[in-house]
Design an enzyme around this catalytic site. Structure first.
Site, PDB file in Angstrom:
ATOM      1  N   SER A 197       0.829  -1.207   0.000  1.00 41.30           N
ATOM      2  CA  SER A 197       0.000   0.000   0.000  1.00 41.30           C
ATOM      3  C   SER A 197       0.861   1.254   0.000  1.00 41.30           C
ATOM      4  O   SER A 197       1.977   1.263   0.553  1.00 41.30           O
ATOM      5  CB  SER A 197      -0.856  -0.022   1.276  1.00 41.30           C
ATOM      6  N   ALA A 198       0.304   2.318  -0.561  1.00 39.41           N
ATOM      7  CA  ALA A 198       0.963   3.619  -0.504  1.00 39.41           C
ATOM      8  C   ALA A 198       1.111   4.101   0.934  1.00 39.41           C
ATOM      9  O   ALA A 198       1.861   5.026   1.200  1.00 39.41           O
ATOM     10  CB  ALA A 198       0.148   4.630  -1.303  1.00 39.41           C
ATOM     11  N   TYR A 237      -1.241  -0.759  10.952  1.00 40.07           N
ATOM     12  CA  TYR A 237      -1.567  -1.352   9.645  1.00 40.07           C
ATOM     13  C   TYR A 237      -0.433  -1.075   8.650  1.00 40.07           C
ATOM     14  O   TYR A 237       0.077  -1.979   7.989  1.00 40.07           O
ATOM     15  CB  TYR A 237      -2.891  -0.786   9.113  1.00 40.07           C
ATOM     16  N   LYS A 267       2.532  -3.616   6.736  1.00 38.80           N
ATOM     17  CA  LYS A 267       2.876  -3.724   5.306  1.00 38.80           C
ATOM     18  C   LYS A 267       4.387  -3.570   5.103  1.00 38.80           C
ATOM     19  O   LYS A 267       4.991  -4.279   4.304  1.00 38.80           O
ATOM     20  CB  LYS A 267       2.123  -2.665   4.485  1.00 38.80           C
ATOM     21  N   ASN A 285     -14.848   4.233   6.495  1.00 42.35           N
ATOM     22  CA  ASN A 285     -13.887   5.283   6.826  1.00 42.35           C
ATOM     23  C   ASN A 285     -13.389   5.971   5.573  1.00 42.35           C
ATOM     24  O   ASN A 285     -12.983   7.124   5.603  1.00 42.35           O
ATOM     25  CB  ASN A 285     -12.653   4.682   7.521  1.00 42.35           C
TER      26      ASN A 285
HETATM   27  P1  NAD Z   1     -10.863  -6.982   1.641  1.00 46.77           P
HETATM   28  O1  NAD Z   1     -11.011  -6.965   3.106  1.00 46.77           O
HETATM   29  O2  NAD Z   1     -12.071  -6.738   0.790  1.00 46.77           O
HETATM   30  O3  NAD Z   1     -10.220  -8.374   1.170  1.00 46.77           O
HETATM   31  C1  NAD Z   1      -9.328  -9.120   1.971  1.00 46.77           C
HETATM   32  C2  NAD Z   1      -9.799 -10.555   1.980  1.00 46.77           C
HETATM   33  O4  NAD Z   1      -8.892 -11.326   2.776  1.00 46.77           O
HETATM   34  C3  NAD Z   1     -11.191 -10.704   2.603  1.00 46.77           C
HETATM   35  O5  NAD Z   1     -11.990 -11.510   1.753  1.00 46.77           O
HETATM   36  C4  NAD Z   1     -10.919 -11.393   3.939  1.00 46.77           C
HETATM   37  O6  NAD Z   1     -11.993 -12.225   4.328  1.00 46.77           O
HETATM   38  C5  NAD Z   1      -9.644 -12.167   3.631  1.00 46.77           C
HETATM   39  N1  NAD Z   1      -8.785 -12.461   4.794  1.00 46.77           N
HETATM   40  C6  NAD Z   1      -8.330 -11.601   5.742  1.00 46.77           C
HETATM   41  N2  NAD Z   1      -7.558 -12.256   6.625  1.00 46.77           N
HETATM   42  C7  NAD Z   1      -7.530 -13.553   6.232  1.00 46.77           C
HETATM   43  C8  NAD Z   1      -6.891 -14.712   6.725  1.00 46.77           C
HETATM   44  N3  NAD Z   1      -6.157 -14.685   7.850  1.00 46.77           N
HETATM   45  N4  NAD Z   1      -7.027 -15.873   6.047  1.00 46.77           N
HETATM   46  C9  NAD Z   1      -7.788 -15.929   4.911  1.00 46.77           C
HETATM   47  N5  NAD Z   1      -8.426 -14.873   4.419  1.00 46.77           N
HETATM   48  C10 NAD Z   1      -8.295 -13.690   5.066  1.00 46.77           C
HETATM   49  O7  NAD Z   1      -9.716  -5.937   1.272  1.00 46.77           O
HETATM   50  P2  NAD Z   1      -9.225  -5.401  -0.140  1.00 46.77           P
HETATM   51  O8  NAD Z   1      -9.587  -3.964  -0.237  1.00 46.77           O
HETATM   52  O9  NAD Z   1      -9.611  -6.333  -1.218  1.00 46.77           O
HETATM   53  O10 NAD Z   1      -7.651  -5.437   0.100  1.00 46.77           O
HETATM   54  C11 NAD Z   1      -6.858  -6.532  -0.337  1.00 46.77           C
HETATM   55  C12 NAD Z   1      -5.416  -6.270   0.050  1.00 46.77           C
HETATM   56  O11 NAD Z   1      -4.996  -5.016  -0.493  1.00 46.77           O
HETATM   57  C13 NAD Z   1      -5.162  -6.186   1.556  1.00 46.77           C
HETATM   58  O12 NAD Z   1      -3.925  -6.805   1.818  1.00 46.77           O
HETATM   59  C14 NAD Z   1      -5.080  -4.696   1.820  1.00 46.77           C
HETATM   60  O13 NAD Z   1      -4.291  -4.420   2.941  1.00 46.77           O
HETATM   61  C15 NAD Z   1      -4.431  -4.202   0.528  1.00 46.77           C
HETATM   62  N6  NAD Z   1      -4.723  -2.792   0.215  1.00 46.77           N
HETATM   63  C16 NAD Z   1      -6.032  -2.375   0.118  1.00 46.77           C
HETATM   64  C17 NAD Z   1      -6.292  -1.035  -0.158  1.00 46.77           C
HETATM   65  C18 NAD Z   1      -7.718  -0.522  -0.243  1.00 46.77           C
HETATM   66  O14 NAD Z   1      -7.920   0.683  -0.100  1.00 46.77           O
HETATM   67  N7  NAD Z   1      -8.711  -1.382  -0.480  1.00 46.77           N
HETATM   68  C19 NAD Z   1      -5.234  -0.123  -0.367  1.00 46.77           C
HETATM   69  C20 NAD Z   1      -3.939  -0.595  -0.301  1.00 46.77           C
HETATM   70  C21 NAD Z   1      -3.682  -1.934  -0.001  1.00 46.77           C
HETATM   71  N1  UFG Z   2     -12.216  12.045   3.394  1.00 45.63           N
HETATM   72  C1  UFG Z   2     -13.249  12.924   3.673  1.00 45.63           C
HETATM   73  N2  UFG Z   2     -14.380  12.410   4.241  1.00 45.63           N
HETATM   74  C2  UFG Z   2     -14.535  11.084   4.530  1.00 45.63           C
HETATM   75  C3  UFG Z   2     -13.472  10.200   4.243  1.00 45.63           C
HETATM   76  C4  UFG Z   2     -12.323  10.711   3.683  1.00 45.63           C
HETATM   77  O1  UFG Z   2     -13.139  14.118   3.429  1.00 45.63           O
HETATM   78  O2  UFG Z   2     -15.603  10.697   5.051  1.00 45.63           O
HETATM   79  C5  UFG Z   2     -10.996  12.564   2.734  1.00 45.63           C
HETATM   80  C6  UFG Z   2      -9.722  12.323   3.515  1.00 45.63           C
HETATM   81  O3  UFG Z   2      -9.491  13.370   4.412  1.00 45.63           O
HETATM   82  C7  UFG Z   2      -8.715  12.269   2.364  1.00 45.63           C
HETATM   83  C8  UFG Z   2      -9.496  11.657   1.191  1.00 45.63           C
HETATM   84  O4  UFG Z   2     -10.863  11.865   1.517  1.00 45.63           O
HETATM   85  O5  UFG Z   2      -8.315  13.549   1.990  1.00 45.63           O
HETATM   86  C9  UFG Z   2      -9.265  10.166   1.016  1.00 45.63           C
HETATM   87  O6  UFG Z   2      -9.488   9.500   2.265  1.00 45.63           O
HETATM   88  P1  UFG Z   2      -9.607   7.903   2.351  1.00 45.63           P
HETATM   89  O7  UFG Z   2      -9.871   7.550   3.772  1.00 45.63           O
HETATM   90  O8  UFG Z   2     -10.570   7.412   1.326  1.00 45.63           O
HETATM   91  O9  UFG Z   2      -8.190   7.397   1.859  1.00 45.63           O
HETATM   92  P2  UFG Z   2      -6.731   7.642   2.477  1.00 45.63           P
HETATM   93  O10 UFG Z   2      -5.850   8.025   1.324  1.00 45.63           O
HETATM   94  O11 UFG Z   2      -6.752   8.574   3.605  1.00 45.63           O
HETATM   95  O12 UFG Z   2      -6.345   6.191   3.004  1.00 45.63           O
HETATM   96  C10 UFG Z   2      -6.529   4.994   2.233  1.00 45.63           C
HETATM   97  C11 UFG Z   2      -6.429   3.823   3.186  1.00 45.63           C
HETATM   98  C12 UFG Z   2      -5.031   3.747   3.727  1.00 45.63           C
HETATM   99  C13 UFG Z   2      -4.061   3.652   2.582  1.00 45.63           C
HETATM  100  C14 UFG Z   2      -4.232   4.793   1.624  1.00 45.63           C
HETATM  101  C15 UFG Z   2      -3.340   4.643   0.406  1.00 45.63           C
HETATM  102  O13 UFG Z   2      -7.376   3.981   4.241  1.00 45.63           O
HETATM  103  O14 UFG Z   2      -4.883   2.613   4.531  1.00 45.63           O
HETATM  104  O15 UFG Z   2      -5.593   4.870   1.202  1.00 45.63           O
HETATM  105  O16 UFG Z   2      -3.562   3.385  -0.173  1.00 45.63           O
HETATM  106  F1  UFG Z   2      -2.808   3.702   3.047  1.00 45.63           F
END
Ligand code: NAD
Ligand code: UFG
Length: 339
Positions: A126-127, A150, A154, A199
């Protein structure tokens, strides 16, 4: 095609879209998930989209015996590891639980892969590892400065992969640092499905659009950005899914690892997102300015040159595409059987 692809956490938001991209490219794919943050009905919806059954095994990546059985039953050429917990707020409350699931899960999975002789893995990073970066757009060489458990989980996972690759050239890792994934599949059958009040901005805006929440709270309008609101690099989940396909193909064809950002390189403000979503859903979405959210970064944006040169990756979809597909997904959900 030689060998199957295992998607650990493949029933989740990004995993389910990646499943479709890999199957479309001809891969045989197995989903392994404990459904801690997804629902088993996702596999039925994937089967409906593809018109073909989905192989899904219920299990936890921290369960060595379950993984050994899986690798014994299937010839697995590579793993894409999505399985992690991803809530920043929960990670602050439960750092041990996050370490156990995210770092412990990775180590247990790698050990099982090692026993099975499968040494290709694409990892969801993740970023967030950049914390508050000095440079925007941010290059992969930027310092690691995660600001919560979190994010630190990573960084630790990436370090484990780097050490393993240095110790044994037989391993090949594709480390993908996602920026802000958004949008959904055009079928309206899969998308982001947060269990609680979201969130993140995009799912929150979607809940306002369908009338479940009264108004959007914009966290801060005094940032040093063009309109004063936070700027992010939103990437369509289908572009992201294609990034995983390219990463896998690169690992399997070259045996060489890579670490790349996956983003568009373009920043969009909170107000840009509200405007684009309002256009997608055909109503002006109500919002109110609130104080800055603690820990938020003014601007996050990916430097994208490396993903282009190493993987040939470029995004194709716009913010309008993300909002339109999200709107289609949230309005379609009413017709589906919900958990
Ligand atoms: P998600 O929660 O929708 O998907 C994760 C999946 O993993 C879920 O289906 C969950 O049930 C499963 N899981 C969690 N722990 C497990 C375990 N111990 N054993 C088996 N299954 C398990 O999340 P997502 O948004 O699809 O994210 C996928 C990956 O990308 C994650 O590693 C997350 O940290 C990373 N990521 C997500 C975002 C985002 O904004 N969505 C940004 C950056 C990185
Ligand atoms: N924001 C609002 N109102 C809300 C939610 C968010 O104004 O209800 C704003 C935040 O202040 C930010 C932008 O929208 O400026 C994006 O916020 P997000 O929470 O959607 O995303 P972030 O970039 O803050 O964080 C997400 C994940 C992090 C991850 C990051 C980069 O939550 O874990 O993206 O991948 F690290």
């Amino acid at each position: 095609m030689a060998g199957k692809i295992l998607l650990a956490g493949g029933a989740g938001y990004i995993g389910s879209h990646t499943y479709l991209a890999l199957v479309a490219a001809g891969f045989e794919v197995i989903i392994f998930d404990n459904f801690v943050n997804s629902h088993p009905s996702v596999t039925e919806r994937l089967a409906e989209i593809n018109g073909a059954p989905v192989t899904c095994v219920t299990g936890d990546v921290r369960d060595s015996a379950a993984l050994d059985r899986l690798f014994a039953q299937h010839d697995i050429a590579a793993v894409v590891h999505f399985a992690a917990l991803k809530s920043v707020a929960d990670s602050v409350k439960d750092p041990l639980g996050y370490l156990d699931n995210n770092l412990g899960g990775l180590v247990t999975l790698l050990a099982a892969m090692d026993r099975a002789g499968c040494r290709n893995l694409v990892f969801s990073s993740s970023a967030t590892v950049y914390g508050i970066p000095d440079e925007t757009p941010t290059p992969e060489t930027a310092e690691h400065r995660a600001m919560n458990p979190y994010g630190r989980s990573k960084i630790m996972c990436e370090e484990v992969l780097e050490e393993l690759a240095a110790a044994d050239a037989g391993w090949a890792f594709g480390i993908l640092r996602y920026f802000n994934p958004a949008g959904a599949h055009p079928s309206g059958l899969i998308g982001e499905d947060p269990k609680d009040v979201p969130n993140n901005l995009m799912p929150f805006v979607a809940k306002v659009a369908i009338g479940e929440i009264a108004q959007i709270k914009v966290f801060g309008n005094d940032y040093p950005t063009p309109d004063g609101t936070g700027v992010r690099d939103y990437i369509h989940v289908e572009d992201l899914a294609r990034g995983h396909l390219l990463s896998l193909q690169s690992l399997l064809s070259t045996g060489q690892g890579h670490l790349v950002n996956l983003g568009t390189g373009k920043g969009q403000s909170v107000l840009d997102v509200i405007d684009a979503y309002s256009a997608a859903c055909g109503q002006d979405l109500p919002f109110v300015f609130e104080a800055r959210r603690p820990g938020d970064v003014p601007i996050y944006c990916a430097q994208t040159d490396l993903a282009k040169s190493v993987l040939g990756f470029e995004t194709e979809k716009s913010l309008a595409d993300m909002c339109e597909s999200s709107w289609h997904w949230v309005t379609s959900q009413a017709h589906l059987t919900r958990p």
